[in-house]
Design an enzyme around this catalytic site. Structure first.
Site, PDB file in Angstrom:
ATOM      1  N   ASN A   7      -3.201  -0.894 -31.627  1.00 29.64           N
ATOM      2  CA  ASN A   7      -2.630   0.137 -30.757  1.00 29.64           C
ATOM      3  C   ASN A   7      -3.233   1.493 -31.138  1.00 29.64           C
ATOM      4  O   ASN A   7      -3.071   1.950 -32.275  1.00 29.64           O
ATOM      5  CB  ASN A   7      -1.103   0.150 -30.937  1.00 29.64           C
ATOM      6  CG  ASN A   7      -0.432   1.163 -30.029  1.00 29.64           C
ATOM      7  OD1 ASN A   7      -0.876   2.292 -29.930  1.00 29.64           O
ATOM      8  ND2 ASN A   7       0.637   0.766 -29.386  1.00 29.64           N
ATOM      9  N   HIS A  10      -1.967   6.579 -31.375  1.00 31.20           N
ATOM     10  CA  HIS A  10      -1.896   7.721 -32.288  1.00 31.20           C
ATOM     11  C   HIS A  10      -3.214   8.484 -32.389  1.00 31.20           C
ATOM     12  O   HIS A  10      -3.229   9.626 -32.850  1.00 31.20           O
ATOM     13  CB  HIS A  10      -1.430   7.273 -33.664  1.00 31.20           C
ATOM     14  CG  HIS A  10       0.028   6.936 -33.678  1.00 31.20           C
ATOM     15  ND1 HIS A  10       0.904   7.416 -32.744  1.00 31.20           N
ATOM     16  CD2 HIS A  10       0.774   6.147 -34.499  1.00 31.20           C
ATOM     17  CE1 HIS A  10       2.103   6.962 -32.993  1.00 31.20           C
ATOM     18  NE2 HIS A  10       2.065   6.167 -34.044  1.00 31.20           N
ATOM     19  N   ARG A  45       2.672   6.272 -21.404  1.00 31.84           N
ATOM     20  CA  ARG A  45       4.074   6.677 -21.275  1.00 31.84           C
ATOM     21  C   ARG A  45       4.259   7.513 -20.028  1.00 31.84           C
ATOM     22  O   ARG A  45       3.333   8.190 -19.567  1.00 31.84           O
ATOM     23  CB  ARG A  45       4.513   7.481 -22.504  1.00 31.84           C
ATOM     24  CG  ARG A  45       4.576   6.664 -23.781  1.00 31.84           C
ATOM     25  CD  ARG A  45       5.192   7.491 -24.891  1.00 31.84           C
ATOM     26  NE  ARG A  45       6.607   7.669 -24.691  1.00 31.84           N
ATOM     27  CZ  ARG A  45       7.558   6.969 -25.328  1.00 31.84           C
ATOM     28  NH1 ARG A  45       7.238   6.075 -26.238  1.00 31.84           N
ATOM     29  NH2 ARG A  45       8.818   7.182 -25.070  1.00 31.84           N
ATOM     30  N   ARG A  49       2.477  11.560 -23.155  1.00 28.82           N
ATOM     31  CA  ARG A  49       2.425  12.376 -24.381  1.00 28.82           C
ATOM     32  C   ARG A  49       1.196  12.069 -25.232  1.00 28.82           C
ATOM     33  O   ARG A  49       0.807  12.867 -26.059  1.00 28.82           O
ATOM     34  CB  ARG A  49       3.702  12.215 -25.200  1.00 28.82           C
ATOM     35  CG  ARG A  49       3.846  10.866 -25.853  1.00 28.82           C
ATOM     36  CD  ARG A  49       4.974  10.877 -26.874  1.00 28.82           C
ATOM     37  NE  ARG A  49       6.285  10.929 -26.235  1.00 28.82           N
ATOM     38  CZ  ARG A  49       7.380  10.395 -26.786  1.00 28.82           C
ATOM     39  NH1 ARG A  49       7.304   9.804 -27.957  1.00 28.82           N
ATOM     40  NH2 ARG A  49       8.535  10.455 -26.173  1.00 28.82           N
ATOM     41  N   GLU A  69       0.670  -1.105 -22.433  1.00 33.52           N
ATOM     42  CA  GLU A  69       2.130  -1.043 -22.553  1.00 33.52           C
ATOM     43  C   GLU A  69       2.645  -0.070 -21.509  1.00 33.52           C
ATOM     44  O   GLU A  69       2.052   0.991 -21.296  1.00 33.52           O
ATOM     45  CB  GLU A  69       2.543  -0.551 -23.936  1.00 33.52           C
ATOM     46  CG  GLU A  69       2.274  -1.544 -25.024  1.00 33.52           C
ATOM     47  CD  GLU A  69       2.643  -0.985 -26.393  1.00 33.52           C
ATOM     48  OE1 GLU A  69       3.221   0.108 -26.473  1.00 33.52           O
ATOM     49  OE2 GLU A  69       2.316  -1.649 -27.378  1.00 33.52           O
ATOM     50  N   THR A 100       8.891   3.500 -29.265  1.00 33.33           N
ATOM     51  CA  THR A 100       9.755   2.554 -28.551  1.00 33.33           C
ATOM     52  C   THR A 100      10.815   2.032 -29.511  1.00 33.33           C
ATOM     53  O   THR A 100      10.494   1.364 -30.488  1.00 33.33           O
ATOM     54  CB  THR A 100       8.915   1.382 -28.015  1.00 33.33           C
ATOM     55  OG1 THR A 100       7.746   1.910 -27.412  1.00 33.33           O
ATOM     56  CG2 THR A 100       9.690   0.586 -26.998  1.00 33.33           C
ATOM     57  N   GLU A 150       6.826 -10.319 -26.564  1.00 33.22           N
ATOM     58  CA  GLU A 150       6.427  -9.674 -27.816  1.00 33.22           C
ATOM     59  C   GLU A 150       7.721  -9.411 -28.578  1.00 33.22           C
ATOM     60  O   GLU A 150       8.572  -8.625 -28.126  1.00 33.22           O
ATOM     61  CB  GLU A 150       5.669  -8.372 -27.560  1.00 33.22           C
ATOM     62  CG  GLU A 150       5.266  -7.702 -28.891  1.00 33.22           C
ATOM     63  CD  GLU A 150       4.261  -6.562 -28.717  1.00 33.22           C
ATOM     64  OE1 GLU A 150       3.384  -6.651 -27.838  1.00 33.22           O
ATOM     65  OE2 GLU A 150       4.371  -5.583 -29.476  1.00 33.22           O
ATOM     66  N   HIS A 190       5.524  -3.790 -33.791  1.00 30.86           N
ATOM     67  CA  HIS A 190       6.296  -2.590 -34.101  1.00 30.86           C
ATOM     68  C   HIS A 190       6.616  -2.493 -35.590  1.00 30.86           C
ATOM     69  O   HIS A 190       7.323  -3.340 -36.131  1.00 30.86           O
ATOM     70  CB  HIS A 190       7.602  -2.474 -33.309  1.00 30.86           C
ATOM     71  CG  HIS A 190       7.956  -1.028 -33.058  1.00 30.86           C
ATOM     72  ND1 HIS A 190       8.477  -0.228 -34.027  1.00 30.86           N
ATOM     73  CD2 HIS A 190       7.790  -0.241 -31.965  1.00 30.86           C
ATOM     74  CE1 HIS A 190       8.639   0.990 -33.533  1.00 30.86           C
ATOM     75  NE2 HIS A 190       8.229   1.008 -32.296  1.00 30.86           N
TER      76      HIS A 190
END
Ligand code: PXP
Length: 240
Positions: A7, A10, A45, A49, A69, A100, A150, A190
């Site tokens: 992912n 970031h 999102r 963001r 996602e 999330t 998931e 996560h």
């Protein structure tokens, strides 16, 4: 073999901290692929963001496998249907959250979720539902026709090592077993890091782990290729 989806949100978070051009999520994705990861995950999102619409458009063209996602909204279903990533993972989304926080309530909003699953699959996209390892949610995912679930590993990851974490691990194991009997493929994600991953490998039937924060955090010191390779080394012992 257990697959790693990195992912890269970031990387975009850092870019947006200065509303600049760098660091580029596209370059980051290329580095992760060069390190040998299976796929790239990015969360568009609603508030944009970090990852934005242009990132998704470019990533779809560039990467081998993009897992997008997204919230279960008409806008996101429309964007995904237009861009056609390889897969979409439907997640709950709240504006104020840092990340999330809980799993999708697939049982509570069954009709909306089932409709989104159908539209996305109709556009050739595999669908995954990001849910807690609760039997009610897993059954709802199956009834909605999802390809994957998931499993939300946030509670496991946040639990103190010992009894509390063991309890969370048992829930994930039971959830994976139930999903398997319902012909759902099982991913997890996560809060997974280089330490808590060891016990997580006891969860059966896992296809793919989606990991972001711990890899990007390590990459600050080691570089992205090394951070990705080190996580893949940790995943190698998985027997399923
Ligand atoms: N899977 C899903 C569905 C997520 O929402 C996230 C966080 O964006 C992740 C995996 C990755 O979590 P982390 O960044 O804690 O590794």
């Amino acid at each position: 073999m257990l697959k790693l989806g990195v992912n890269i949100d970031h990387v975009a978070t850092l870019r947006q901290a200065r509303q600049a051009e760098v660091p580029s999520p596209l370059l980051a994705a290329a580095e992760c692929e060069a390190a040998g990861c299976w796929g790239i995950t990015a969360h568009l999102r609603e508030d944009r963001r970090h990852i934005n619409d242009d990132d998704i458009a470019a990533l779809v063209k560039q990467v081998r496998r993009l897992n997008m996602e997204m919230a279960v909204t008409d806008e996101m279903v429309e964007i995904a249907s237009m861009r056609r990533p390889n897969s979409c993972c439907l997640v709950p989304e709240k504006r104020q959250e840092l990340t999330t926080e809980g799993g999708l309530d697939a049982a509570g909003q069954f009709d909306r979720v089932a409709r989104a699953v159908k539209v996305l699959q109709g556009n050739g996209i595999k669908v995954s539902l990001f849910i807690d390892a609760e039997p009610e949610q897993i059954r709802a995912a199956s009834e909605a026709g999802s390809d994957y679930i998931e499993l939300h590993t946030g509670r496991y990851s946040n639990a103190a090592p010992g009894e509390e974490r063991r309890r969370e691990l048992d829930k994930l194991i039971a959830g994976a077993e139930l999903a398997h009997t319902l012909n759902l493929k099982v991913n997890a994600g996560h809060g997974i890091d280089y330490e808590n991953i060891d016990d997580l490998l006891k969860v059966p039937y896992l296809c793919e782990l989606n990991i972001g924060h711990s890899i990007i955090a390590r990459a600050v010191f080691t570089g992205l290729r090394t951070a990705v390779k080190e996580m893949m080394d940790k995943m190698r012992p998985y027997v399923g």
